[in-house]
Enzyme design. Structure first.
Site, mmCIF file in Angstrom:
data_model
loop_
_atom_site.group_PDB
_atom_site.id
_atom_site.type_symbol
_atom_site.label_atom_id
_atom_site.label_comp_id
_atom_site.label_asym_id
_atom_site.label_seq_id
_atom_site.Cartn_x
_atom_site.Cartn_y
_atom_site.Cartn_z
ATOM 1 C CB SER A 169 -0.962 -0.004 1.192
ATOM 2 O OG SER A 169 -0.276 0.136 2.417
ATOM 3 C CG ASN A 170 3.628 2.761 3.009
ATOM 4 O OD1 ASN A 170 3.482 3.963 3.257
ATOM 5 N ND2 ASN A 170 3.426 1.833 3.922
ATOM 6 C CG LEU A 222 8.866 -7.982 6.069
ATOM 7 C CD1 LEU A 222 7.868 -9.083 6.405
ATOM 8 C CD2 LEU A 222 8.821 -6.884 7.129
ATOM 9 C CE LYS A 223 14.854 -12.485 4.403
ATOM 10 N NZ LYS A 223 14.377 -13.506 5.382
ATOM 11 C CG LEU A 224 20.221 -6.745 7.631
ATOM 12 C CD1 LEU A 224 19.611 -5.722 8.598
ATOM 13 C CD2 LEU A 224 21.320 -7.536 8.325
ATOM 14 C CG ASN A 263 12.524 0.949 6.566
ATOM 15 O OD1 ASN A 263 11.813 0.268 5.836
ATOM 16 N ND2 ASN A 263 12.502 0.847 7.896
ATOM 17 C CG ASP A 270 13.858 -0.648 12.411
ATOM 18 O OD1 ASP A 270 13.270 -1.571 13.003
ATOM 19 O OD2 ASP A 270 13.692 -0.398 11.206
ATOM 20 C CG HIS A 295 9.790 0.936 12.203
ATOM 21 N ND1 HIS A 295 9.960 -0.420 12.088
ATOM 22 C CD2 HIS A 295 9.436 1.187 13.493
ATOM 23 C CE1 HIS A 295 9.727 -0.971 13.288
ATOM 24 N NE2 HIS A 295 9.410 -0.023 14.142
HETATM 25 N N1 LIG Z 1 20.132 -2.767 6.781
HETATM 26 C C1 LIG Z 1 18.813 -2.559 7.013
HETATM 27 N N2 LIG Z 1 17.903 -3.355 6.421
HETATM 28 C C2 LIG Z 1 16.568 -3.140 6.648
HETATM 29 C C3 LIG Z 1 16.145 -2.119 7.518
HETATM 30 C C4 LIG Z 1 17.151 -1.292 8.130
HETATM 31 O O1 LIG Z 1 16.830 -0.328 8.872
HETATM 32 N N3 LIG Z 1 18.457 -1.545 7.851
HETATM 33 N N4 LIG Z 1 14.799 -1.939 7.775
HETATM 34 C C5 LIG Z 1 13.963 -3.111 7.507
HETATM 35 C C6 LIG Z 1 12.513 -2.880 7.719
HETATM 36 N N5 LIG Z 1 12.210 -3.194 9.118
HETATM 37 C C7 LIG Z 1 11.784 -2.181 9.920
HETATM 38 O O2 LIG Z 1 11.494 -1.051 9.495
HETATM 39 C C8 LIG Z 1 12.373 -4.505 9.612
HETATM 40 C C9 LIG Z 1 12.062 -5.584 8.811
HETATM 41 C C10 LIG Z 1 12.207 -6.894 9.285
HETATM 42 C C11 LIG Z 1 12.669 -7.124 10.571
HETATM 43 C C12 LIG Z 1 12.856 -8.519 11.052
HETATM 44 O O3 LIG Z 1 13.021 -8.766 12.232
HETATM 45 N N6 LIG Z 1 12.824 -9.468 10.083
HETATM 46 C C13 LIG Z 1 12.906 -10.904 10.425
HETATM 47 C C14 LIG Z 1 12.529 -11.745 9.211
HETATM 48 C C15 LIG Z 1 11.077 -11.477 8.833
HETATM 49 C C16 LIG Z 1 10.669 -12.312 7.627
HETATM 50 O O4 LIG Z 1 11.546 -12.653 6.802
HETATM 51 O O5 LIG Z 1 9.452 -12.608 7.522
HETATM 52 C C17 LIG Z 1 14.334 -11.255 10.795
HETATM 53 O O6 LIG Z 1 15.269 -10.679 10.178
HETATM 54 O O7 LIG Z 1 14.449 -12.148 11.637
HETATM 55 C C18 LIG Z 1 12.965 -6.055 11.397
HETATM 56 C C19 LIG Z 1 12.805 -4.742 10.941
HETATM 57 C C20 LIG Z 1 14.241 -3.658 6.118
HETATM 58 N N7 LIG Z 1 15.661 -3.934 6.012
HETATM 59 N N1 LIG Z 2 9.683 -2.924 10.220
HETATM 60 C C1 LIG Z 2 9.156 -2.830 8.894
HETATM 61 C C2 LIG Z 2 7.661 -2.726 8.925
HETATM 62 O O1 LIG Z 2 7.014 -3.229 9.842
HETATM 63 N N2 LIG Z 2 7.120 -2.047 7.906
HETATM 64 C C3 LIG Z 2 5.697 -1.866 7.844
HETATM 65 O O2 LIG Z 2 5.128 -2.872 7.013
HETATM 66 C C4 LIG Z 2 3.900 -2.332 6.488
HETATM 67 C C5 LIG Z 2 3.909 -2.551 5.011
HETATM 68 O O3 LIG Z 2 2.638 -2.250 4.511
HETATM 69 P P1 LIG Z 2 2.439 -2.095 2.912
HETATM 70 O O4 LIG Z 2 3.090 -3.321 2.299
HETATM 71 O O5 LIG Z 2 0.960 -2.026 2.746
HETATM 72 O O6 LIG Z 2 3.136 -0.814 2.496
HETATM 73 C C6 LIG Z 2 3.876 -0.837 6.833
HETATM 74 O O7 LIG Z 2 3.045 -0.575 7.947
HETATM 75 C C7 LIG Z 2 5.309 -0.560 7.201
HETATM 76 O O8 LIG Z 2 5.475 0.508 8.118
#
Ligand SMILES: Nc1nc2c(c(=O)[nH]1)N[C@@H](CN(C=O)c1ccc(C(=O)N[C@@H](CCC(=O)O)C(=O)O)cc1)CN2
Ligand SMILES: NCC(=O)N[C@@H]1O[C@H](COP(=O)([O-])[O-])[C@@H](O)[C@H]1O
Length: 295
Positions: free
Chosen positions: A93-94, A170-172, A187, A230, A189
């Site tokens: 949606s974003n 959702l991946k690093l 990003n 984050d 959050h």
């Molecule tokens: N290097 C970076 N990569 C990402 C960031 C960041 O700030 N630095 N932000 C994330 C988005 N995010 C929060 O905003 C976030 C996404 C996912 C996770 C998390 O714990 N993921 C799980 C796996 C989840 C899955 O694969 O279903 C995990 O790694 O165990 C935390 C924060 C995007 N990348």
């Molecule tokens: N830590 C990362 C995280 O939680 N991101 C969140 O995932 C959703 C994605 O929605 P979308 O796919 O509808 O844009 C959003 O709420 C975004 O802030």
């Protein structure tokens, strides 16, 4: 009198018709590949038609703001339309909000490519419906056709990407990509970082933790991406109330609505080159309406 135009210095083969318009003495019409042509008005009169040979790159990506004076000299600024890559893992949606804003023109940028770790997610489906290329990253057992980090960097370069927008990805993001796109990856959050961020904090998990904590306010944060989850410098935030009888879904919907507004506003600033860096490394947004003000 023909306007002596030195636009050719910017786009040596520019061919843009200068045409008279009943309302305005000059309209620089930019034929563009998109369905919409952009006009730039000037307020000086000059000869009725002067042609410039057009550079394909300019027609495709440039918007030239020009004004021709009676003397015929032309002052101009070449504004190259920014190219964006959006990373998604979920509904998108974003991403959709940003795409719609770029199509209607409030974001002076275009989405060149979508990157995902889930080829069947809603964001990828939406991209395909809009003929936006979808790239798989990273390579996993579920997605064996995913790219390596170095191949992803090369592919983004081939798309001439300027900025990377994470939108529910959702991946690093690996250090290799962060170094290749320094200060150019942001990003969103769904909490007021640094609270409720880091590994394990994503999607509904974030909103459940906020409610369980008793916090009275929450809201989206947009931040620069560094090598950890984050912890990058905060660029923008918005605040929403957490109500006494909120379920996680209620809070999620309230925050998401603000996310859509905030992300479009921030990406518009990014594409307008209105992000400035304070001496201590904190990024600020220059007001569009009051250029002397920053927030
Ligand atoms: N290097 C970076 N990569 C990402 C960031 C960041 O700030 N630095 N932000 C994330 C988005 N995010 C929060 O905003 C976030 C996404 C996912 C996770 C998390 O714990 N993921 C799980 C796996 C989840 C899955 O694969 O279903 C995990 O790694 O165990 C935390 C924060 C995007 N990348
Ligand atoms: N830590 C990362 C995280 O939680 N991101 C969140 O995932 C959703 C994605 O929605 P979308 O796919 O509808 O844009 C959003 O709420 C975004 O802030």
């Amino acid at each position: 009198m023909e306007a002596q135009c030195s636009l050719s210095r910017f786009c040596p083969n520019l061919s843009i018709p200068l045409v008279r318009s009943p309302k305005h003495p000059i309209l620089l019409k930019f034929p563009s590949y998109s369905s919409r042509s952009s006009f730039v008005r000037t307020n000086h009169s000059t000869s009725s038609s002067v042609w410039f040979k057009e550079n394909i790159a300019c027609r495709k990506n440039c918007e030239i703001v020009a004004s021709a004076s009676l003397e015929g000299d032309v002052s101009r600024t070449v504004i190259r339309k920014k190219k964006l890559a959006v990373f998604v893992s979920g509904g998108g949606s974003n991403f959709r909000s940003i795409h719609e804003a770029s199509v209607e023109g409030s974001i002076h940028g275009e989405i060149g490519v979508v990157v995902t770790n889930k080829s069947s997610c809603g964001g990828a489906e939406y991209a395909r419906s809009k003929n936006i290329p979808v790239i798989l990253f990273p390579k996993t057992k579920d997605e064996p056709h995913g790219l390596s980090a170095s191949d992803l960097v090369a592919t983004l370069r081939s798309f001439e990407i300027d900025f990377i927008l994470l939108a529910g990805y959702l991946k690093l993001i690996p250090l290799e990509l962060i170094q290749a796109y320094s200060k150019s990856i942001i990003n969103i959050h769904p909490s007021l970082l640094p609270a409720f961020g880091g590994k394990g904090y994503y999607g509904m998990k974030v909103h459940k933790a906020v409610i369980a904590s008793g916090a009275r306010f929450s809201g989206p944060t947009i931040h620069l991406v560094d090598e950890n989850f984050d912890t990058g410098k905060i660029l923008a935030q918005r605040v929403v109330p957490v109500l006494a009888n909120d379920a996680a879904e209620d809070l999620a919907a309230r925050v998401l609505k603000e996310e859509h507004r905030l992300y479009v506003e921030v990406v518009a600033a990014l594409c307008d080159d209105r992000i400035v860096w304070r001496e201590d490394g904190v990024p600020l947004i220059q007001s569009k309406d009051k250029p002397g003000e920053f927030y």
